[in-house]
Design an enzyme around this catalytic site. Sequence first.
Site, PDB file in Angstrom:
ATOM      1  N   GLU A 109    -115.246  11.515 -56.214  1.00  0.00           N
ATOM      2  CA  GLU A 109    -114.358  12.666 -56.225  1.00  0.00           C
ATOM      3  C   GLU A 109    -114.503  13.461 -57.522  1.00  0.00           C
ATOM      4  O   GLU A 109    -114.509  14.685 -57.508  1.00  0.00           O
ATOM      5  CB  GLU A 109    -112.910  12.209 -56.050  1.00  0.00           C
ATOM      6  CG  GLU A 109    -111.875  13.322 -56.087  1.00  0.00           C
ATOM      7  CD  GLU A 109    -111.907  14.243 -54.882  1.00  0.00           C
ATOM      8  OE1 GLU A 109    -111.197  15.262 -54.896  1.00  0.00           O
ATOM      9  OE2 GLU A 109    -112.646  13.954 -53.912  1.00  0.00           O
TER      10      GLU A 109
ATOM     11  N   THR B 288    -114.543  28.534 -45.067  1.00  0.00           N
ATOM     12  CA  THR B 288    -114.656  27.384 -45.969  1.00  0.00           C
ATOM     13  C   THR B 288    -114.435  26.064 -45.252  1.00  0.00           C
ATOM     14  O   THR B 288    -114.721  25.007 -45.799  1.00  0.00           O
ATOM     15  CB  THR B 288    -113.684  27.545 -47.154  1.00  0.00           C
ATOM     16  OG1 THR B 288    -114.071  26.676 -48.213  1.00  0.00           O
ATOM     17  CG2 THR B 288    -112.249  27.262 -46.728  1.00  0.00           C
TER      18      THR B 288
END
Length: 517
Positions: free
Chosen positions: A376, A504
Amino acid sequence: MKLQGFLLPVLLAGFASVESARIPPLYKRQTVITAADQAAAVKEGFTHSWGGYVKYAFGYDELRPVSNTGSNSRNGWGASVVDALTTAIIMRLDTVVFQQLEFIATIDFTKTSETVSLFETTIRYLGGLISAYDLLKGPYADLIVDQKHAQLVDTLLKQAEALAVRLSFAFNTPSGIPANNLNFDTNTSTDSSNGIATIGTLVLEWTRLSDITGKKIYGELAQKGESYLLNPKPASGEPFPGLLGTNVDIRTGQFLDSSGGWGGGTDSFYEYLIKMYVYDPVRFSNYRDRWIKAADSTIKYLTSHPSSRPDITFVAQYSNANSFNLNQGHLTCFIGGNFIFGGQALGRKDYIDYGIALTSGCHETYDKTPSHIGPEQFSWDKSRIAVTDTAKLAFFAKNGFYVTSGYYILRPEVVESYYHAYVYTGEQKYRDWAWEAFKAINATCRTSSGYTGVSDVSQASGGSKVDNQESFWFAEVLKYFYLIFADDSPVGFKKGQQSWVFNTEAHPFKVVGEQCV
């Protein structure tokens, strides 16, 4: 679905259980594997995920694929159904598409007891509905074979408009900049500021809705909020040409800080600048100009190479014009694909080459972790490593980065950049990178009913399961994997002419003006 010959058990043997080892590279077995085989394996991943969702969580927003229960994080409107629809259409899974269309017709988007995110609702629900309408009225119209389902396709647009009407009070602010966190019970929001991503990642969806319906108001609402980002004030809100701060005062439209970059909270604002230009280069040429400014400043000011691996390219974040942070996240790794896409649209090889370098940098974060999945968050700031942490120092010395937050929640951004790199170059290595990522995700994230996030990519096993299958797993990850391997898809980005542009959330919209280079 049928894989070629004897490859079906070889390809899927490692997918059957959470205990299975990561699939060995098939090339090393001297096994012939084609892109069609790989696309079929991705499609199997979709049907596995969808089957578990239908069995245990249909109608909920997400499946919890460890406990086999449902959860609602997106207002209980069935986010996984809407997000999965465009991918099911592209995969030509007609039975799944019919099931999804029938459910979507029953959703009441006017009611929810939970706070509504204008941003998330726009990219997932509104974007998914509009895109499915574009696809089923366009290249996938042949999937619709009777009047009943033709009416359900028309219902997609009706539902999209009903949702937009319900959301529109968000724009009733002194400046026209929308609030993001909405209370449907009171038609109010307590937001005093909003971020550039959550302001600037509405314009494609709302403009497309205007163009389809002929009602200008939807696009005008989103474009008014966007106008403050195209002309930022005060000057401190634009610490570098084209690169902005993060937060904007909803009342005045003034920027409140000078910090930013291409990470979460800012990322998709820049993404949409070039995509709006490709969507309609006549109306949105000023969006192109702002993207060029941001791209040039990114190359000039934010480019960074780890001290231990100067061959790797990352992009830094900034607190202001004089303070940089050597950190990057998985979210930021869409940037390689965005530069490649922008370079194609503008005929600028320098942007394409930069995007290729950024994509390669993000590939390193997959290739060098024990799980072969990127974290992440990661850093290449050696000064932040304790001198006593010899293991981290050694990892950084060898690989040029170290993990600062090791979880993985089925994010798509690295695969998205692989896709753009493959489309432009046609080089097999990007398919190889995508296949290695797909195998790694199957080894660490697959359960008996779907796919789940994991806690620590620094462990070969991925660590513990976090028990959530995000809806964007369907919308983005599986779509990008599939399109990398599916040579015959009529929808996607092309090296030359662009007929479609993705929002997106990877929902494709038919462009108004086709950009040729």
